[in-house]
Motif scaffolding. Structure first.
Motif, PDB file in Angstrom:
ATOM      1  N   LEU A   1      -7.392 -13.699  17.813  1.00  0.00           N
ATOM      2  CA  LEU A   1      -6.609 -14.297  17.237  1.00  0.00           C
ATOM      3  C   LEU A   1      -5.547 -13.361  16.634  1.00  0.00           C
ATOM      4  O   LEU A   1      -5.949 -12.291  16.180  1.00  0.00           O
ATOM      5  CB  LEU A   1      -7.398 -15.164  16.137  1.00  0.00           C
ATOM      6  N   ARG A   2      -4.525 -13.805  15.981  1.00  0.00           N
ATOM      7  CA  ARG A   2      -3.675 -12.962  14.964  1.00  0.00           C
ATOM      8  C   ARG A   2      -3.445 -13.773  13.929  1.00  0.00           C
ATOM      9  O   ARG A   2      -2.681 -14.648  13.940  1.00  0.00           O
ATOM     10  CB  ARG A   2      -2.419 -12.467  15.801  1.00  0.00           C
ATOM     11  N   LEU A   3      -3.826 -13.139  12.752  1.00  0.00           N
ATOM     12  CA  LEU A   3      -3.698 -13.648  11.379  1.00  0.00           C
ATOM     13  C   LEU A   3      -2.291 -13.117  10.837  1.00  0.00           C
ATOM     14  O   LEU A   3      -2.122 -11.702  10.951  1.00  0.00           O
ATOM     15  CB  LEU A   3      -4.862 -13.440  10.432  1.00  0.00           C
ATOM     16  N   SER A   4      -1.474 -13.950   9.991  1.00  0.00           N
ATOM     17  CA  SER A   4      -0.534 -13.398   9.126  1.00  0.00           C
ATOM     18  C   SER A   4      -0.734 -13.471   8.130  1.00  0.00           C
ATOM     19  O   SER A   4      -1.175 -14.721   7.438  1.00  0.00           O
ATOM     20  CB  SER A   4       0.881 -14.152   9.999  1.00  0.00           C
ATOM     21  N   CYS A   5       0.129 -12.965   7.105  1.00  0.00           N
ATOM     22  CA  CYS A   5       0.231 -13.205   5.798  1.00  0.00           C
ATOM     23  C   CYS A   5       1.724 -13.005   5.195  1.00  0.00           C
ATOM     24  O   CYS A   5       2.065 -11.759   5.239  1.00  0.00           O
ATOM     25  CB  CYS A   5      -0.950 -12.124   5.057  1.00  0.00           C
TER      26      CYS A   5
ATOM     27  N   PHE B   1     -10.675  -4.917  15.567  1.00  0.00           N
ATOM     28  CA  PHE B   1      -9.579  -5.792  14.781  1.00  0.00           C
ATOM     29  C   PHE B   1      -8.490  -4.402  14.588  1.00  0.00           C
ATOM     30  O   PHE B   1      -8.911  -3.147  14.414  1.00  0.00           O
ATOM     31  CB  PHE B   1     -10.186  -5.965  13.556  1.00  0.00           C
ATOM     32  N   ALA B   2      -7.269  -4.933  14.173  1.00  0.00           N
ATOM     33  CA  ALA B   2      -6.196  -4.023  13.994  1.00  0.00           C
ATOM     34  C   ALA B   2      -5.415  -4.805  12.913  1.00  0.00           C
ATOM     35  O   ALA B   2      -4.833  -5.756  13.090  1.00  0.00           O
ATOM     36  CB  ALA B   2      -5.444  -3.670  15.216  1.00  0.00           C
ATOM     37  N   VAL B   3      -5.138  -3.778  11.589  1.00  0.00           N
ATOM     38  CA  VAL B   3      -4.360  -4.333  10.854  1.00  0.00           C
ATOM     39  C   VAL B   3      -2.974  -3.636  10.742  1.00  0.00           C
ATOM     40  O   VAL B   3      -3.064  -2.583  11.237  1.00  0.00           O
ATOM     41  CB  VAL B   3      -4.983  -4.002   9.294  1.00  0.00           C
ATOM     42  N   SER B   4      -2.000  -4.389  10.223  1.00  0.00           N
ATOM     43  CA  SER B   4      -0.745  -3.821  10.395  1.00  0.00           C
ATOM     44  C   SER B   4       0.017  -4.375   9.054  1.00  0.00           C
ATOM     45  O   SER B   4      -0.291  -5.531   8.693  1.00  0.00           O
ATOM     46  CB  SER B   4      -0.037  -3.904  11.804  1.00  0.00           C
ATOM     47  N   ARG B   5       1.210  -3.919   9.015  1.00  0.00           N
ATOM     48  CA  ARG B   5       2.083  -4.439   7.792  1.00  0.00           C
ATOM     49  C   ARG B   5       3.619  -4.230   8.441  1.00  0.00           C
ATOM     50  O   ARG B   5       3.852  -3.290   8.942  1.00  0.00           O
ATOM     51  CB  ARG B   5       1.713  -4.021   6.672  1.00  0.00           C
ATOM     52  N   ASP B   6       4.333  -4.923   7.926  1.00  0.00           N
ATOM     53  CA  ASP B   6       5.892  -4.815   7.995  1.00  0.00           C
ATOM     54  C   ASP B   6       6.465  -5.008   6.668  1.00  0.00           C
ATOM     55  O   ASP B   6       6.797  -6.271   5.988  1.00  0.00           O
ATOM     56  CB  ASP B   6       6.451  -5.906   9.053  1.00  0.00           C
ATOM     57  N   ASN B   7       6.672  -3.733   5.980  1.00  0.00           N
ATOM     58  CA  ASN B   7       7.282  -3.694   4.739  1.00  0.00           C
ATOM     59  C   ASN B   7       8.782  -4.358   4.502  1.00  0.00           C
ATOM     60  O   ASN B   7       9.026  -4.977   3.540  1.00  0.00           O
ATOM     61  CB  ASN B   7       7.335  -2.248   4.191  1.00  0.00           C
ATOM     62  N   ALA B   8       9.448  -4.335   5.761  1.00  0.00           N
ATOM     63  CA  ALA B   8      10.789  -4.946   5.766  1.00  0.00           C
ATOM     64  C   ALA B   8      10.700  -6.497   5.683  1.00  0.00           C
ATOM     65  O   ALA B   8      11.610  -6.895   4.944  1.00  0.00           O
ATOM     66  CB  ALA B   8      11.520  -4.597   6.666  1.00  0.00           C
ATOM     67  N   LYS B   9       9.719  -7.159   6.004  1.00  0.00           N
ATOM     68  CA  LYS B   9       9.489  -8.702   6.203  1.00  0.00           C
ATOM     69  C   LYS B   9       8.533  -9.106   5.270  1.00  0.00           C
ATOM     70  O   LYS B   9       8.324 -10.284   5.029  1.00  0.00           O
ATOM     71  CB  LYS B   9       9.121  -8.750   7.476  1.00  0.00           C
ATOM     72  N   ASN B  10       7.917  -8.221   4.475  1.00  0.00           N
ATOM     73  CA  ASN B  10       6.629  -8.428   3.486  1.00  0.00           C
ATOM     74  C   ASN B  10       5.542  -9.208   4.229  1.00  0.00           C
ATOM     75  O   ASN B  10       5.064 -10.082   3.766  1.00  0.00           O
ATOM     76  CB  ASN B  10       7.385  -9.319   2.311  1.00  0.00           C
TER      77      ASN B  10
ATOM     78  N   TYR C   1      -0.588  -8.446   8.798  1.00  0.00           N
ATOM     79  CA  TYR C   1      -1.041  -8.884   9.891  1.00  0.00           C
ATOM     80  C   TYR C   1      -2.643  -8.491  10.331  1.00  0.00           C
ATOM     81  O   TYR C   1      -3.001  -7.249   9.870  1.00  0.00           O
ATOM     82  CB  TYR C   1      -0.468  -8.504  11.197  1.00  0.00           C
ATOM     83  N   LEU C   2      -3.402  -9.240  10.982  1.00  0.00           N
ATOM     84  CA  LEU C   2      -4.584  -8.773  11.488  1.00  0.00           C
ATOM     85  C   LEU C   2      -4.637  -9.393  13.027  1.00  0.00           C
ATOM     86  O   LEU C   2      -5.107 -10.558  13.097  1.00  0.00           O
ATOM     87  CB  LEU C   2      -5.516  -9.280  10.559  1.00  0.00           C
ATOM     88  N   GLU C   3      -4.858  -8.352  13.756  1.00  0.00           N
ATOM     89  CA  GLU C   3      -5.171  -8.590  15.069  1.00  0.00           C
ATOM     90  C   GLU C   3      -6.626  -8.838  15.408  1.00  0.00           C
ATOM     91  O   GLU C   3      -7.037  -7.382  15.195  1.00  0.00           O
ATOM     92  CB  GLU C   3      -4.444  -7.674  16.175  1.00  0.00           C
ATOM     93  N   MET C   4      -7.292  -9.639  15.893  1.00  0.00           N
ATOM     94  CA  MET C   4      -8.718  -9.774  15.878  1.00  0.00           C
ATOM     95  C   MET C   4      -8.992  -9.868  17.608  1.00  0.00           C
ATOM     96  O   MET C   4      -8.412 -10.980  17.988  1.00  0.00           O
ATOM     97  CB  MET C   4      -9.372 -10.952  15.299  1.00  0.00           C
ATOM     98  N   ASN C   5      -9.798  -9.081  18.197  1.00  0.00           N
ATOM     99  CA  ASN C   5     -10.028  -9.055  19.464  1.00  0.00           C
ATOM    100  C   ASN C   5     -11.411  -9.071  19.694  1.00  0.00           C
ATOM    101  O   ASN C   5     -12.247  -8.710  18.946  1.00  0.00           O
ATOM    102  CB  ASN C   5      -9.201  -7.867  20.399  1.00  0.00           C
ATOM    103  N   ARG C   6     -11.951  -9.668  20.905  1.00  0.00           N
ATOM    104  CA  ARG C   6     -13.458  -9.712  21.264  1.00  0.00           C
ATOM    105  C   ARG C   6     -14.282 -10.245  20.196  1.00  0.00           C
ATOM    106  O   ARG C   6     -15.258  -9.785  19.535  1.00  0.00           O
ATOM    107  CB  ARG C   6     -13.897  -8.169  21.569  1.00  0.00           C
ATOM    108  N   LEU C   7     -13.653 -11.416  19.864  1.00  0.00           N
ATOM    109  CA  LEU C   7     -14.294 -12.154  18.680  1.00  0.00           C
ATOM    110  C   LEU C   7     -15.751 -12.353  18.839  1.00  0.00           C
ATOM    111  O   LEU C   7     -16.126 -12.898  19.950  1.00  0.00           O
ATOM    112  CB  LEU C   7     -13.631 -13.092  18.113  1.00  0.00           C
ATOM    113  N   LYS C   8     -16.770 -12.562  17.751  1.00  0.00           N
ATOM    114  CA  LYS C   8     -17.994 -12.710  17.799  1.00  0.00           C
ATOM    115  C   LYS C   8     -18.226 -14.135  16.816  1.00  0.00           C
ATOM    116  O   LYS C   8     -17.488 -14.103  15.870  1.00  0.00           O
ATOM    117  CB  LYS C   8     -18.996 -11.482  17.529  1.00  0.00           C
ATOM    118  N   PRO C   9     -19.269 -14.609  17.144  1.00  0.00           N
ATOM    119  CA  PRO C   9     -19.737 -15.722  16.344  1.00  0.00           C
ATOM    120  C   PRO C   9     -19.817 -15.530  14.763  1.00  0.00           C
ATOM    121  O   PRO C   9     -19.554 -16.102  14.072  1.00  0.00           O
ATOM    122  CB  PRO C   9     -20.881 -16.239  16.847  1.00  0.00           C
TER     123      PRO C   9
END
Length: 125
Positions: free
Chosen positions: A18-22, A67-76, A79-87
């Motif tokens: 899943l990919r979360l956005s904020c 998991f991998a966190v990232s940000r786009d300062n130009a767009k405010n 993000y959180l990219e979540m892979n191999r998710l577990k219960p």
């Protein structure tokens, strides 16, 4: 005023992604460290990742390498990219702004300032 709006949660099978956005508004996003914090039902909040205003990153041991966190300062945007998710990743995930005077290497839970309404992530077959 400061607003943080998360999206991207949902139901996913174990091993999925899943990919979360904020979306952030109301403050100088590129001046602040940001963090993702999650809280499972009946448990204490747990920090997942921290990203500095200059995109230096830290991860909790429980998600390191998945998991991998990232940000786009130009767009405010955060993000959180979540892979191999577990219960055990099942929780409400909160995008959180840290206090301006917080040290990047401090416990993010002690430096929370403002957070969003959260987005539910459920990992189940």
């Amino acid at each position: 005023q400061v607003q943080l709006v998360e999206s991207g949660g949902g139901l996913v099978q174990p091993g999925g992604s899943l990919r979360l956005s904020c979306a952030a508004s109301g403050f100088a996003f590129n001046d602040y460290h940001m963090t993702w914090i999650r809280q499972a039902r009946g448990k204490e909040p747990e920090w997942v990742s921290v990203i500095s205003h200059g995109s230096v990153k830290r991860y909790a041991d429980s998600v390191y390498g998945r998991f991998a966190v990232s940000r786009d300062n130009a767009k405010n945007m955060l993000y959180l990219e979540m892979n191999r998710l577990k219960p055990e990743d099942t929780a409400v995930y909160y995008c959180t702004k840290l206090r301006r005077d917080s040290n990047f290497y401090d416990d993010p839970l002690q430096n929370r300032d403002v957070w969003g309404q959260g987005t539910q992530v459920t990992v189940s077959s």
